[in-house]
Design a protein around this motif. Structure first.
Motif, mmCIF file in Angstrom:
data_model
loop_
_atom_site.group_PDB
_atom_site.id
_atom_site.type_symbol
_atom_site.label_atom_id
_atom_site.label_comp_id
_atom_site.label_asym_id
_atom_site.label_seq_id
_atom_site.Cartn_x
_atom_site.Cartn_y
_atom_site.Cartn_z
ATOM 1 N N GLN A 41 13.154 25.103 19.203
ATOM 2 C CA GLN A 41 12.692 23.719 19.348
ATOM 3 C C GLN A 41 11.241 23.692 19.817
ATOM 4 O O GLN A 41 10.442 22.890 19.333
ATOM 5 C CB GLN A 41 13.597 22.968 20.334
ATOM 6 N N GLY A 70 23.483 27.864 16.763
ATOM 7 C CA GLY A 70 23.575 28.302 18.150
ATOM 8 C C GLY A 70 22.217 28.391 18.817
ATOM 9 O O GLY A 70 22.128 28.516 20.032
ATOM 10 N N TYR A 101 20.237 17.775 27.937
ATOM 11 C CA TYR A 101 19.268 18.830 27.663
ATOM 12 C C TYR A 101 17.904 18.397 28.185
ATOM 13 O O TYR A 101 17.414 17.332 27.831
ATOM 14 C CB TYR A 101 19.116 19.110 26.168
ATOM 15 N N THR A 121 19.203 22.576 14.864
ATOM 16 C CA THR A 121 19.440 21.238 14.314
ATOM 17 C C THR A 121 18.550 20.202 15.013
ATOM 18 O O THR A 121 17.884 19.404 14.355
ATOM 19 C CB THR A 121 20.923 20.843 14.462
ATOM 20 N N GLY A 181 19.919 25.983 18.533
ATOM 21 C CA GLY A 181 19.396 24.631 18.732
ATOM 22 C C GLY A 181 18.502 24.190 17.587
ATOM 23 O O GLY A 181 17.718 23.252 17.716
ATOM 24 N N THR A 223 15.399 21.146 28.709
ATOM 25 C CA THR A 223 14.477 22.212 28.326
ATOM 26 C C THR A 223 14.682 22.558 26.858
ATOM 27 O O THR A 223 15.809 22.850 26.442
ATOM 28 C CB THR A 223 14.766 23.484 29.169
HETATM 29 P P1 AMP Z 1 22.565 24.393 16.686
HETATM 30 O O1 AMP Z 1 21.895 25.736 16.659
HETATM 31 O O2 AMP Z 1 21.669 23.327 16.191
HETATM 32 O O3 AMP Z 1 23.887 24.426 15.980
HETATM 33 O O4 AMP Z 1 22.839 24.018 18.225
HETATM 34 C C1 AMP Z 1 23.681 24.777 19.020
HETATM 35 C C2 AMP Z 1 24.184 24.016 20.237
HETATM 36 O O5 AMP Z 1 23.176 23.935 21.237
HETATM 37 C C3 AMP Z 1 24.594 22.576 19.958
HETATM 38 O O6 AMP Z 1 25.836 22.349 20.570
HETATM 39 C C4 AMP Z 1 23.536 21.737 20.597
HETATM 40 O O7 AMP Z 1 24.045 20.517 21.023
HETATM 41 C C5 AMP Z 1 23.080 22.610 21.750
HETATM 42 N N1 AMP Z 1 21.676 22.375 22.102
HETATM 43 C C6 AMP Z 1 20.682 21.939 21.300
HETATM 44 N N2 AMP Z 1 19.520 21.854 21.962
HETATM 45 C C7 AMP Z 1 19.762 22.259 23.225
HETATM 46 C C8 AMP Z 1 18.945 22.422 24.402
HETATM 47 N N3 AMP Z 1 17.649 22.131 24.385
HETATM 48 N N4 AMP Z 1 19.542 22.862 25.510
HETATM 49 C C9 AMP Z 1 20.853 23.189 25.509
HETATM 50 N N5 AMP Z 1 21.680 23.059 24.449
HETATM 51 C C10 AMP Z 1 21.145 22.617 23.315
#
Ligand code: AMP
Length: 419
Positions: A28, A48, A21, A52, A50, A23
């Protein structure tokens, strides 16, 4: 914009880049600088988006940059989540992003032995990821000390309330120092969430990203009208004809999930079921096999599937429509993760027409209907009630039976909404 621009240290930027990652996602970009400033956060975000990494990265940075007050290795950050699976996933993120830092973390959730958790806690951890029920068990046994927590994260707060955790959460809160940083994330800001937030957060920065329809728009949705008794044959045919390699199927009940997984196996599709009656080991294994592609079909109930980090999932099937329209949005959100599109198919029988109308009302759009040749529904089929009347209770299905599918093994046998 890069992660470095958001103020993250080199060790954290490296860990994020290791994941491929470079960007930051919108949540975030907003959450990381706000958390680094030390203030409270009220974030509206679904899995979904990001989120977390949005709270984990700045939390790690703050912990790593501040000296420990006093002796020993106290728990300095506590992350509460509703289910075992989510707890395990959040912990994975903590480990992944903290890999170049000297911080220690662990998880506690129900359904597994207390003793290994007690041993780990005794050795000392900086970050604890927990479900509220099991955490309370540890508090009662005095095997965890939360008196030096600096950062509290409530992840998927709406689900924790839905699952009846409010009293457990309040007991946990009472054991935390008043002076701390609190980050609350929730898919929706219901009145209940606002009430909880009002008593918890001090002048929070409110972050709202991806109103839920944004995720939905990326997903191709289709309804296949079908008779109640023909759903399984239709699903088998769709999987076979479409050569679907990885499909998450939602069923209403635990028993129904098991039966469907067995039947699909008989039809020649490798399948597994995941729900609250399965042991932790069985659930973890089913998920791992699904992710590795060893199992093509994963049949799940809503609570078991909630928060599962399954990337780029191409197909989601609503074998049964959810009785809470918001759950439909959560379900199909599995396919539209981190910018990727997907297809969501719903098999709808005559019993579910009202549920479908409610979903369309929530989405404010009509979903395409397509009758698959050979599966034309019988126009004379009479609807049957989907839910048994709760004995003596007046709770509508949307509130009934939402019990903990996570900690302490209090599984949902309540009337109305059996998972
Ligand atoms: P989450 O909404 O925290 O469950 O994250 C959803 C998915 O996005 C997870 O598989 C992460 O690993 C991925 N993810 C988190 N940050 C990024 C980013 N900056 N770019 C692309 N994918 C990401």
């Amino acid at each position: 914009m890069s992660f470095k621009d958001l103020g993250l240290s080199a060790a954290l930027v490296r860990a994020v880049n290791d994941q491929g990652y470079d960007t930051p996602t919108p949540i975030q970009a907003q959450a990381i600088p706000a958390v680094l400033k030390g203030g409270d956060i009220m974030g509206a975000a679904q899995t979904g988006t990001g989120k977390t990494a949005g709270f984990t990265l700045p939390m790690l940075q703050l912990l790593n940059s501040r000296p420990v007050q006093g002796n020993g290795r106290p728990v300095r950050a506590l992350i509460l989540t509703p289910t075992r699976e989510l707890t395990a996933q959040v912990h994975e993120s903590v480990k992944t992003y903290g890999r170049h830092l000297p911080l220690k973390s662990t998880v506690v959730f129900g359904g597994v032995g207390m003793n290994p958790q007690i041993q780990t806690l005794r050795r000392g951890v900086d970050i604890l990821v927990a479900t509220p029920g099991r955490l309370l068990d540890h508090m009662r046994q005095r095997t965890v000390d939360l008196s030096r927590v600096e950062i509290l994260v409530l992840d998927e707060a709406d689900r924790m309330l839905d699952m009846g955790f409010i009293h457990d959460i309040r007991k946990v809160l009472a054991a935390l120092p008043r002076q701390r940083q609190t980050l609350l994330f929730s898919a929706t800001f219901s009145d209940e969430i606002r009430k909880l937030a009002a008593g918890l957060l001090i002048s929070p920065t409110v972050i709202e990203v991806a109103p839920r329809n944004t995720t939905v728009e990326k997903v191709t949705q289709r309804v296949h009208p079908v008779d109640r008794g023909s759903k399984r044959a239709l699903l088998s045919q769709l999987i076979r004809d479409g050569d679907w390699k990885q499909v998450l199927v939602f069923a209403r009940t635990k028993h129904g999930s098991d039966r469907l997984a067995r039947q699909l196996e008989q039809d020649g599709h490798t399948s597994a079921a995941i729900h609250g009656n399965k042991s932790q080991g069985a659930r973890t294994q089913a998920l791992a096999h699904f992710k590795q592609g060893r199992v093509r079909v994963l049949v799940a109930t809503d609570i078991a599937a909630r928060g599962l980090d399954i990337n780029q999932l191409p197909h989601v099937v609503n074998y049964d429509l959810p009785n809470v329209p918001e759950d439909y949005v959560h379900r199909i959100g599995r396919t539209g993760r981190a910018g990727k599109g997907g297809a969501a198919v719903s098999l709808v029988c005559v019993d579910e027409h009202k549920l479908l109308r409610d979903i369309e009302k929530l989405l404010n759009c009509r979903i395409d209907k397509h009758v698959v040749p050979g599966f034309e529904p019988d126009p004379n089929e009479k609807p049957q009630p989907l839910f048994k009347k709760p004995a003596g209770g007046r709770r509508p299905p949307a509130q009934a039976g939402r019990r903990n599918d996570g900690a302490r093994g209090r599984n949902s046998a309540s009337a109305g909404r059996v998972r």
